[in-house]
Design a protein around this motif. Structure first.
Motif, PDB file in Angstrom:
ATOM      1  N   MET A   1      -2.030   8.922   1.629  1.00 59.55           N
ATOM      2  CA  MET A   1      -2.187   7.547   1.256  1.00 59.55           C
ATOM      3  C   MET A   1      -1.698   7.331  -0.185  1.00 59.55           C
ATOM      4  O   MET A   1      -1.088   6.296  -0.480  1.00 59.55           O
ATOM      5  N   LEU A   2      -1.958   8.291  -1.040  1.00 65.22           N
ATOM      6  CA  LEU A   2      -1.495   8.178  -2.426  1.00 65.22           C
ATOM      7  C   LEU A   2       0.024   8.086  -2.485  1.00 65.22           C
ATOM      8  O   LEU A   2       0.579   7.253  -3.218  1.00 65.22           O
ATOM      9  N   PHE A   3       0.710   8.917  -1.692  1.00 66.89           N
ATOM     10  CA  PHE A   3       2.172   8.878  -1.652  1.00 66.89           C
ATOM     11  C   PHE A   3       2.660   7.514  -1.165  1.00 66.89           C
ATOM     12  O   PHE A   3       3.588   6.936  -1.740  1.00 66.89           O
ATOM     13  N   ALA A   4       2.038   6.992  -0.123  1.00 69.96           N
ATOM     14  CA  ALA A   4       2.450   5.695   0.421  1.00 69.96           C
ATOM     15  C   ALA A   4       2.265   4.586  -0.611  1.00 69.96           C
ATOM     16  O   ALA A   4       3.129   3.708  -0.754  1.00 69.96           O
ATOM     17  N   GLN A   5       1.161   4.610  -1.334  1.00 68.14           N
ATOM     18  CA  GLN A   5       0.918   3.584  -2.346  1.00 68.14           C
ATOM     19  C   GLN A   5       1.900   3.701  -3.508  1.00 68.14           C
ATOM     20  O   GLN A   5       2.374   2.689  -4.035  1.00 68.14           O
TER      21      GLN A   5
ATOM     22  N   LEU B   1       4.956   4.968  -3.294  1.00 66.59           N
ATOM     23  CA  LEU B   1       6.235   4.517  -2.756  1.00 66.59           C
ATOM     24  C   LEU B   1       6.283   2.991  -2.688  1.00 66.59           C
ATOM     25  O   LEU B   1       7.291   2.377  -3.031  1.00 66.59           O
ATOM     26  N   HIS B   2       5.183   2.384  -2.286  1.00 70.79           N
ATOM     27  CA  HIS B   2       5.110   0.920  -2.236  1.00 70.79           C
ATOM     28  C   HIS B   2       5.286   0.334  -3.641  1.00 70.79           C
ATOM     29  O   HIS B   2       6.004  -0.658  -3.819  1.00 70.79           O
ATOM     30  N   ALA B   3       4.663   0.930  -4.627  1.00 71.03           N
ATOM     31  CA  ALA B   3       4.792   0.439  -6.004  1.00 71.03           C
ATOM     32  C   ALA B   3       6.239   0.519  -6.483  1.00 71.03           C
ATOM     33  O   ALA B   3       6.758  -0.418  -7.099  1.00 71.03           O
ATOM     34  N   VAL B   4       6.902   1.628  -6.181  1.00 69.16           N
ATOM     35  CA  VAL B   4       8.295   1.805  -6.615  1.00 69.16           C
ATOM     36  C   VAL B   4       9.209   0.816  -5.906  1.00 69.16           C
ATOM     37  O   VAL B   4      10.055   0.171  -6.541  1.00 69.16           O
ATOM     38  N   THR B   5       9.055   0.664  -4.609  1.00 68.46           N
ATOM     39  CA  THR B   5       9.934  -0.245  -3.877  1.00 68.46           C
ATOM     40  C   THR B   5       9.666  -1.697  -4.254  1.00 68.46           C
ATOM     41  O   THR B   5      10.598  -2.495  -4.352  1.00 68.46           O
TER      42      THR B   5
END
Length: 93
Positions: free
Chosen positions: A1-5, A7-11
């Motif tokens: 979940m940390l990775f997904a969040q 990645l969402h912040a970067v995109t």
């Protein structure tokens, strides 16, 4: 979940940076404020509201997996459209 969040912040950051760069490209310096307001209201206001509404309807009718697949297809279509129609001005070197 940390990775997904993350990645969402970067995109999201990349989307916002590109959007503001396009506003500065397509609007005159005197109308940058109006361009940014248009970008924010269409992208986050209308776009967010329609996206939430449509995804809610789809979630109930076709399920979560198909909703995510349709969202991914929409993003892929948007990438192709941007690739075709958004061209930076070419400046002579």
């Amino acid at each position: 979940m940390l990775f997904a969040q993350c990645l969402h912040a970067v995109t999201f950051g990349a989307l916002h940076a590109v959007g503001i760069a396009l506003v500065h490209q397509y609007f005159t310096p005197a109308s940058h404020g109006q361009g940014q307001a248009l970008f924010s209201s269409l992208g986050f206001g209308v776009g967010g509201a329609l996206g939430a509404f449509i995804s809610g309807l789809l979630w109930e009718s076709v399920g979560s997996e198909m909703t995510f697949m349709l969202a991914a297809g929409s993003v892929a279509l948007a990438v192709v459209m941007a690739w075709i129609w958004i061209r930076p001005d070419r400046k002579p070197v």
